[in-house]
Design a protein around this motif. Structure first.
Motif, PDB file in Angstrom:
ATOM      1  N   ARG A  70      -5.660   6.834  -8.209  1.00  0.00           N
ATOM      2  CA  ARG A  70      -6.039   5.617  -7.569  1.00  0.00           C
ATOM      3  C   ARG A  70      -6.657   5.829  -5.748  1.00  0.00           C
ATOM      4  O   ARG A  70      -7.428   5.185  -5.458  1.00  0.00           O
ATOM      5  CB  ARG A  70      -4.699   5.284  -6.895  1.00  0.00           C
ATOM      6  CG  ARG A  70      -4.478   3.579  -6.871  1.00  0.00           C
ATOM      7  CD  ARG A  70      -3.577   2.813  -6.789  1.00  0.00           C
ATOM      8  NE  ARG A  70      -2.272   2.920  -7.392  1.00  0.00           N
ATOM      9  CZ  ARG A  70      -0.614   3.871  -7.683  1.00  0.00           C
ATOM     10  NH1 ARG A  70      -0.385   4.531  -6.508  1.00  0.00           N
ATOM     11  NH2 ARG A  70       0.023   3.417  -8.588  1.00  0.00           N
ATOM     12  N   GLU A  71      -6.321   7.281  -5.590  1.00  0.00           N
ATOM     13  CA  GLU A  71      -7.188   7.650  -4.425  1.00  0.00           C
ATOM     14  C   GLU A  71      -8.672   7.407  -4.586  1.00  0.00           C
ATOM     15  O   GLU A  71      -8.901   7.395  -3.818  1.00  0.00           O
ATOM     16  CB  GLU A  71      -6.315   8.603  -3.747  1.00  0.00           C
ATOM     17  CG  GLU A  71      -6.986   9.126  -2.055  1.00  0.00           C
ATOM     18  CD  GLU A  71      -6.279   7.492  -0.974  1.00  0.00           C
ATOM     19  OE1 GLU A  71      -5.695   7.177  -1.972  1.00  0.00           O
ATOM     20  OE2 GLU A  71      -6.937   7.966   0.239  1.00  0.00           O
ATOM     21  N   MET A  72      -8.913   8.531  -6.149  1.00  0.00           N
ATOM     22  CA  MET A  72     -10.414   8.716  -5.973  1.00  0.00           C
ATOM     23  C   MET A  72     -10.792   7.868  -6.008  1.00  0.00           C
ATOM     24  O   MET A  72     -11.485   7.742  -5.387  1.00  0.00           O
ATOM     25  CB  MET A  72     -10.266   9.933  -6.897  1.00  0.00           C
ATOM     26  CG  MET A  72      -9.539  11.412  -6.251  1.00  0.00           C
ATOM     27  SD  MET A  72      -9.785  12.310  -7.912  1.00  0.00           S
ATOM     28  CE  MET A  72      -9.378  11.896  -8.655  1.00  0.00           C
ATOM     29  N   ARG A  87     -10.335   4.471  -4.751  1.00  0.00           N
ATOM     30  CA  ARG A  87     -10.268   4.247  -3.646  1.00  0.00           C
ATOM     31  C   ARG A  87     -11.245   4.534  -2.805  1.00  0.00           C
ATOM     32  O   ARG A  87     -12.285   3.918  -1.867  1.00  0.00           O
ATOM     33  CB  ARG A  87      -9.222   3.990  -2.782  1.00  0.00           C
ATOM     34  CG  ARG A  87      -8.900   2.574  -1.707  1.00  0.00           C
ATOM     35  CD  ARG A  87      -7.327   3.234  -0.424  1.00  0.00           C
ATOM     36  NE  ARG A  87      -7.436   4.438  -0.039  1.00  0.00           N
ATOM     37  CZ  ARG A  87      -7.726   5.046   0.713  1.00  0.00           C
ATOM     38  NH1 ARG A  87      -8.660   3.799   1.955  1.00  0.00           N
ATOM     39  NH2 ARG A  87      -7.573   5.786   1.848  1.00  0.00           N
ATOM     40  N   ARG A  88     -11.469   5.600  -2.461  1.00  0.00           N
ATOM     41  CA  ARG A  88     -12.089   6.231  -1.946  1.00  0.00           C
ATOM     42  C   ARG A  88     -14.052   6.471  -2.360  1.00  0.00           C
ATOM     43  O   ARG A  88     -14.878   7.122  -1.944  1.00  0.00           O
ATOM     44  CB  ARG A  88     -11.673   7.633  -1.599  1.00  0.00           C
ATOM     45  CG  ARG A  88     -10.784   7.904  -0.415  1.00  0.00           C
ATOM     46  CD  ARG A  88     -10.389   9.463  -0.485  1.00  0.00           C
ATOM     47  NE  ARG A  88      -9.918  10.138  -1.203  1.00  0.00           N
ATOM     48  CZ  ARG A  88     -10.795  11.148  -1.546  1.00  0.00           C
ATOM     49  NH1 ARG A  88     -11.495  12.244  -0.661  1.00  0.00           N
ATOM     50  NH2 ARG A  88     -10.096  11.701  -1.858  1.00  0.00           N
ATOM     51  N   GLY A 133      -7.957   0.145  -1.443  1.00  0.00           N
ATOM     52  CA  GLY A 133      -7.120   0.843  -0.334  1.00  0.00           C
ATOM     53  C   GLY A 133      -6.162  -0.484   0.475  1.00  0.00           C
ATOM     54  O   GLY A 133      -5.095  -0.640   0.835  1.00  0.00           O
ATOM     55  N   GLN A 176       6.105   3.296  -0.629  1.00  0.00           N
ATOM     56  CA  GLN A 176       5.328   3.389   0.860  1.00  0.00           C
ATOM     57  C   GLN A 176       5.579   3.144   2.348  1.00  0.00           C
ATOM     58  O   GLN A 176       6.562   1.156   2.162  1.00  0.00           O
ATOM     59  CB  GLN A 176       3.999   3.498   0.733  1.00  0.00           C
ATOM     60  CG  GLN A 176       3.245   4.034  -0.433  1.00  0.00           C
ATOM     61  CD  GLN A 176       2.846   5.246  -0.409  1.00  0.00           C
ATOM     62  OE1 GLN A 176       3.413   5.911   0.858  1.00  0.00           O
ATOM     63  NE2 GLN A 176       3.122   5.918  -1.185  1.00  0.00           N
ATOM     64  N   THR A 196      -1.117   8.465  -8.425  1.00  0.00           N
ATOM     65  CA  THR A 196      -1.445   8.465  -6.839  1.00  0.00           C
ATOM     66  C   THR A 196      -3.079   9.096  -6.478  1.00  0.00           C
ATOM     67  O   THR A 196      -3.541   8.358  -6.519  1.00  0.00           O
ATOM     68  CB  THR A 196      -0.257   9.189  -5.875  1.00  0.00           C
ATOM     69  OG1 THR A 196       0.612   8.448  -6.493  1.00  0.00           O
ATOM     70  CG2 THR A 196      -0.608   8.995  -4.381  1.00  0.00           C
ATOM     71  N   GLN A 197      -3.042   9.909  -7.598  1.00  0.00           N
ATOM     72  CA  GLN A 197      -4.428  11.238  -6.730  1.00  0.00           C
ATOM     73  C   GLN A 197      -5.905  10.323  -7.442  1.00  0.00           C
ATOM     74  O   GLN A 197      -6.711   9.994  -6.402  1.00  0.00           O
ATOM     75  CB  GLN A 197      -4.117  12.293  -7.478  1.00  0.00           C
ATOM     76  CG  GLN A 197      -3.913  12.950  -6.451  1.00  0.00           C
ATOM     77  CD  GLN A 197      -2.901  14.147  -6.652  1.00  0.00           C
ATOM     78  OE1 GLN A 197      -4.180  15.282  -6.441  1.00  0.00           O
ATOM     79  NE2 GLN A 197      -1.956  15.013  -6.805  1.00  0.00           N
TER      80      GLN A 197
END
Lengths: 504, 504
Positions: free
Chosen positions: A22-24, A26-27, A83, B181, A19-20
């Motif tokens: 993926r987030e990194m 995305r950002r 995202g 989610q 999850t983290q």
């Protein structure tokens, strides 16, 4: 690379890493082409097992977000902005449900009706419900605790479908006071009248079957029989209750599966059938061998006049299914009601109740039992009745004072609502729109009809607001109605005048 | 004439008089031909209005028990002994229900299964339920009170179908931890997994439709789909869970309405699908556009190994309906569960929930929310898990020690039960009969099959009794099984010997 792991979380560590990361990505903290740490390195850094990193990397690879090359390392793929991934997934591969639903068209108008959260500064005369402010909270809380201290362990464990046995016993005794002789196991505890109706419908009504209902009637019942895909045989309601002549015709011409009736303080008309009419109804049903569902939910809310025996007490033939609940005299949120059914049905109802939801909440049942056992329910009902009776009178006086002469209404001996008939030229739903703007809402009569809806009737509830608010609300409604009526008269006058001129 | 009136009773005075007079006639206190007091006389004597006596006499006359002759008086009729009247009524004019029931043949074997009141001195290994003795009663009672003090007024009033909103929020957050989610309104609160299954079945399954289920599976699910008059497409369960090859064939050959699966600690086999199998299942379902109901009720009862993401978290297609409840980790009697469904279904499920029973008990929902919010549920689950893990190990050791070599069983990483395969020559139901005489009961495997029932399997639950009882129970079962096995071997030996002789 900042990854924080929460070892208390039920989410597996590898999934937290996924999850983290993926987030990194995305950002943009990790970009396409960036090289990720080797398995061993990241494991050491995060203080986790190498298998955890392997699992995380496998997951991200499966999702197409990263790729590994033996001897070269692991890299971030060039992929669309993540995202959008959740939305994208739904957009690209959505499961289409229309073809699989058994009934995609039916939307229950009942649902809009039930939302009791009104806006601030709105006086609601919409709901036939007890007023929360009158709930004896401390008395109930003490009963709840007493019940829990006595047998909390049993109440939290799985129970029997028939219900919490002390409550069944208590209700059987209450039924005896009404002339209904039953044993406790003939009293099935349900989650309220709504569920009682649903269960009965499921064991008696097939799609296409016909059911007799009063017209107008309780929308919750209309909803259940609609859901069962049955057809309605609607019978008007007069001063004596369900129109027995029309009913006789219907029973002679058709073979309905059941008759649903609310003989005491019918919702919405407020009529109460006298003993003669009740006997006639039973004889009629017996002659044609049609079961009757007797909904007796308003019985205790009688302010004037004498009690009349329920149909079930007069039922020599074993054809009445009696339903009631604690929702009007007590506490709707608890969801506790009961059904007294003829013995041949009990086994089927029990089996259906069990496979539907096993049993009603043990805690709710035990709490209301304890509360009733101590006489606190009777005490509360007596107090509530006094207040409701006063409010009914206030509403009736206000109607006299503020409503136009052309309007008519009943003067019910009990129940929670007044049923008002306006001139046919007026539309209650339109009046509601105007009234809502002025901070008053009520139930347009239309929603109580299964067929041939009448649009010029209104149901006003007097239980949920105090006398001053009732007066104010009726005053506003009266003004709106008078305005609309006079507009109509003017318009009609104009039409008549034009008509005359045309004839000349 | 002794008539006692209770003015506090909700039963009308005239009805009390009727009941007592009827009783007096039945008992012979009043006999046929006896003259009853005149209206005015009795009214004075009992201190009631004359109309009350008139009403009572009219009732008795209508029932044919008394008769009046103007100028002569009122007399008791010559009628059969009234003690038999209720039975007589039923005997003479009974309503016959067979023709009107939608399904008179179906009796749910599920019902026998659910009765957990075992006899004294019987060790029950029958039920996959949490042990009541472990319930943290005081913690829960305090939570219940906190919830009630905060908003008792709201909890006792009618609520929304979707559920108690703080609980929906809390569960949405819990779901996020599992990689699912969702917004709170996508979490529908139900009365437990049983009701979740029932609701889903009602919106997706028409009579005659086919549903895919694991075979063996949870009897409650079999019961729901039987009730829906659907046909079962049964798929065996292997070490990896539902047999994906068989499933692929079925999905290619038929058009089932849904797949019901318990991927984590399947009931009764105890298997947990690995992540690869879960992905395959989803891809298979997606390819054939078949919804999956994922029953995740045992998720938290993991003792060894690593958590695996739920199907719903891996669902890119919006085809998984996720269901779970508080009944295994917490308190089955409360009847609180939840469903996470794809958005297109939510409106339909909400409408159906509403017309089925409006909403789950607000009190139960708020209590479990308060309890969970304070971390007390996690605390309880951690404690219970330790104890259940120990008991599982005790049972596994006892099986090693006491069961014959020919028996096999799984070593589940979680859940509540062990699934035992005996030699095919043995019958678990017969073993149960013998075991019950010796004070041990369990669930014969037969009842977990929708089709092709296997009679030589047993499910033993280790959660509801302590280590010593588990050991004792397994010891007794082992002895019974060894005895039956050796009898069979002897019998078989005899048959073989006879066979040889016949051939010679």
């Amino acid at each position: 690379m900042l990854i924080e792991l929460n070892r208390e979380s039920p989410l597996p560590l590898y999934a937290q890493i996924v999850t983290q990361m993926r987030e990194m990505i995305r950002r943009g903290v990790l970009k396409a082409g960036d090289r990720l740490p080797a398995n061993r390195e990241l494991a050491k850094k995060l203080g986790v097992n190498r298998n955890t990193i392997t699992a995380a990397y496998e997951e991200l690879t499966a999702e197409g977000i990263i790729r590994s090359h033996v001897g070269q390392g692991t890299f971030v793929n060039d992929v669309p902005i993540l995202g959008a991934i959740r939305e994208e997934r739904v957009a690209t591969f959505p499961m289409s449900w229309n073809a699989v639903l058994t009934d995609q068209s039916r939307e229950s108008s009942f649902s809009n009706f039930m939302n009791i959260q009104s806006q601030k500064d709105t006086i609601s005369l919409s709901h036939g419900l007890p007023q929360s402010e009158l709930f004896p909270l401390e008395d109930f809380r003490l009963s709840l605790n007493r019940a829990f201290r006595k047998e909390g362990q049993t109440l939290l464990q799985l129970g029997l479908s028939g219900g919490y046995q002390p409550l069944q016993k208590h209700l059987a005794a209450q039924m005896a006071l009404l002339g209904i002789q039953v044993t406790p196991d003939e009293v099935l505890i349900t989650n309220g009248c709504q569920q009682s109706l649903d269960l009965i419908s499921r064991i008696l009504v097939r799609p296409g079957d016909e059911v007799v209902i009063e017209n107008p009637t309780f929308p919750g019942a209309i909803s259940v029989f609609c859901g069962a895909n049955s057809k309605f045989l609607s019978v008007p309601v007069n001063q004596r209750g369900i129109d027995l002549d029309v009913l006789e015709d219907i029973l002679t011409q058709r073979r309905p599966k059941l008759i649903y009736t609310v003989p005491t303080f019918q919702n919405p008309t407020g009529t109460a059938m006298d003993i003669g009419a009740r006997r006639q109804l039973i004889e009629l049903a017996a002659r044609h061998r049609v079961p009757i569902i007797e909904d007796d939910i308003y019985r205790e809310l009688r302010y004037d006049g004498a009690d009349v025996l329920p149909l079930k007490a007069l039922d020599k033939y074993g054809l009445v299914i009696y339903i009631s609940s604690f929702s009007k005299v007590g506490f709707p949120g608890l969801r506790v009601g009961w059904m007294v059914a003829p013995r041949p049905l009990i086994e089927h109802l029990n089996a259906l109740k069990q496979r539907s939801d096993v049993h009603a909440s043990m805690l709710s049942q035990a709490a209301i039992y304890e509360f009733a056992r101590q006489g606190l329910l009777n005490k509360h009902v007596r107090r509530a009745k006094k207040i409701y009776a006063e409010r009914r009178d206030v509403m009736l006086e206000a109607l006299e004072k503020y409503f136009p002469a052309e309007a008519e209404w009943n003067k019910p001996e009990g129940g929670m609502t007044i049923w008002i008939r306006l001139p046919e030229s007026l539309n209650a739903s339109q009046i509601l729109l105007e009234a809502a703007k002025q901070g008053v809402i009520f139930s347009p009569g239309e929603r109580f009809y299964a067929s041939q809806p009448q649009c010029h009737l209104m149901r006003l509830s007097f239980t949920m607001t105090d006398a001053a608010q009732i007066e104010l609300a009726v005053k506003r409604l009266g003004a709106i109605i008078k305005t609309q009526l006079s507009r109509w008269k003017t318009h009609r006058g104009i039409l008549i005048a034009e008509g005359r001129r045309a004839l000349m």
